[in-house]
Motif scaffolding. Structure first.
Motif, PDB file in Angstrom:
ATOM      1  N   THR A  52      -3.439   6.364   2.497  1.00  0.00           N
ATOM      2  CA  THR A  52      -2.192   7.124   2.432  1.00  0.00           C
ATOM      3  C   THR A  52      -1.880   7.770   3.774  1.00  0.00           C
ATOM      4  N   LEU A  95      -6.711   3.144  -3.866  1.00  0.00           N
ATOM      5  CA  LEU A  95      -6.669   2.665  -2.481  1.00  0.00           C
ATOM      6  C   LEU A  95      -7.901   3.137  -1.723  1.00  0.00           C
ATOM      7  N   ASP A 122       3.357  10.549  -9.277  1.00  0.00           N
ATOM      8  CA  ASP A 122       2.621  10.811 -10.511  1.00  0.00           C
ATOM      9  C   ASP A 122       1.817  12.108 -10.400  1.00  0.00           C
ATOM     10  N   VAL A 164      -4.199  11.156  -3.634  1.00  0.00           N
ATOM     11  CA  VAL A 164      -3.272  10.025  -3.760  1.00  0.00           C
ATOM     12  C   VAL A 164      -4.040   8.713  -3.638  1.00  0.00           C
ATOM     13  N   ASP A 165      -4.918   8.616  -2.646  1.00  0.00           N
ATOM     14  CA  ASP A 165      -5.732   7.402  -2.498  1.00  0.00           C
ATOM     15  C   ASP A 165      -6.507   7.111  -3.781  1.00  0.00           C
ATOM     16  N   ARG A 195      -5.929   8.172  -6.903  1.00  0.00           N
ATOM     17  CA  ARG A 195      -5.077   7.820  -8.038  1.00  0.00           C
ATOM     18  C   ARG A 195      -4.500   6.423  -7.896  1.00  0.00           C
ATOM     19  N   ALA A 196      -4.198   6.027  -6.666  1.00  0.00           N
ATOM     20  CA  ALA A 196      -3.605   4.708  -6.428  1.00  0.00           C
ATOM     21  C   ALA A 196      -4.650   3.593  -6.378  1.00  0.00           C
ATOM     22  N   THR A 207       0.839  -1.206   0.000  1.00  0.00           N
ATOM     23  CA  THR A 207       0.000   0.000   0.000  1.00  0.00           C
ATOM     24  C   THR A 207       0.868   1.248   0.000  1.00  0.00           C
ATOM     25  N   ASP A 257       3.978   5.867  -5.433  1.00  0.00           N
ATOM     26  CA  ASP A 257       3.942   5.923  -6.902  1.00  0.00           C
ATOM     27  C   ASP A 257       2.884   6.917  -7.371  1.00  0.00           C
ATOM     28  N   ALA A 258       1.718   6.856  -6.743  1.00  0.00           N
ATOM     29  CA  ALA A 258       0.629   7.766  -7.118  1.00  0.00           C
ATOM     30  C   ALA A 258       0.976   9.208  -6.758  1.00  0.00           C
ATOM     31  N   ARG A 285       2.343   1.808  -3.462  1.00  0.00           N
ATOM     32  CA  ARG A 285       1.302   2.304  -4.373  1.00  0.00           C
ATOM     33  C   ARG A 285       0.999   3.773  -4.096  1.00  0.00           C
ATOM     34  N   ALA A 286       0.965   4.137  -2.812  1.00  0.00           N
ATOM     35  CA  ALA A 286       0.702   5.535  -2.458  1.00  0.00           C
ATOM     36  C   ALA A 286       1.830   6.439  -2.955  1.00  0.00           C
TER      37      ALA A 286
END
Length: 197
Positions: free
Chosen positions: A53, A48, A27, A42-43, A45-46, A17, A23-24, A20-21
């Protein structure tokens, strides 16, 4: 008799998690700027669940610091895989390959790096993190420049880094298509011919 079946390769580990957070977040910063960085975005986009996050990065400052640290870690991993150049021409080749990657496949992360770098101008914590990343890069480059004959390897590093970063800034901000090789070659030649202090 047929050979025994090979054991199956282990499946690649799924990103955590936290990964992924980050990376997002990179981005988001690289495509929409630092002001776009929020836990909720962020959540989203990822992909999640809301609040994921903030479980890792309780404040926005912690999230920015996490982005800065992740970008620095990626840079260090990249430096570790670079072959040691044995001639000035080989060093220019390494720099040009890095530049092509930074302005091509890695353009979003490059833009995020520059955005974080500018944010560090008024954020002491980010400034300290940027300084650590710069020191790690110098730890690779200064010995290379010394081996190539620079009279003042530290000054040579500063000169070549300034040329590289200036080209990169214009490539990102203005989409400047200038070929970096002539500039980097000139900067390196000047640095290698510089007068010792």
């Amino acid at each position: 008799m047929p050979p025994p079946a090979a054991s199956p390769s282990p499946a690649p580990a799924l990103p955590t998690t936290r990964t992924r957070a980050l990376d997002a977040a990179i981005d988001l910063v690289g495509t929409a700027g630092v002001r776009a960085l929020t836990h909720a975005r962020v959540d989203e986009r990822a992909g999640l669940p809301r609040g994921s996050t903030s479980n890792w990065f309780r404040t926005r400052a912690a999230l920015l610091a996490g982005v800065a640290d992740e970008l620095a870690a990626r840079d260090l991993a990249g430096v570790g895989s670079v072959p040691q150049p044995q001639t000035p021409d080989e060093l220019v080749d390494v720099l040009c390959a890095w530049y092509a990657h930074a302005t091509g496949p890695d353009i979003v992360a490059t833009t995020a790096r520059l955005a974080i770098f500018l944010e560090a101008s008024h954020d002491p914590d980010l400034r300290e993190r940027a300084t650590r990343g710069r020191a790690a890069l110098a730890a690779w480059a200064v010995p290379v420049l010394a081996r190539l004959g620079a009279p003042d390897p530290q000054a040579a590093f500063v000169a070549v880094a300034a040329a590289s970063e200036g080209l990169l800034l214009h490539a990102v901000a203005r989409r400047d298509p200038t070929d970096p090789r002539p500039t980097l070659t000139s900067a390196l030649r000047g640095a290698l011919a510089g007068e010792p202090r």
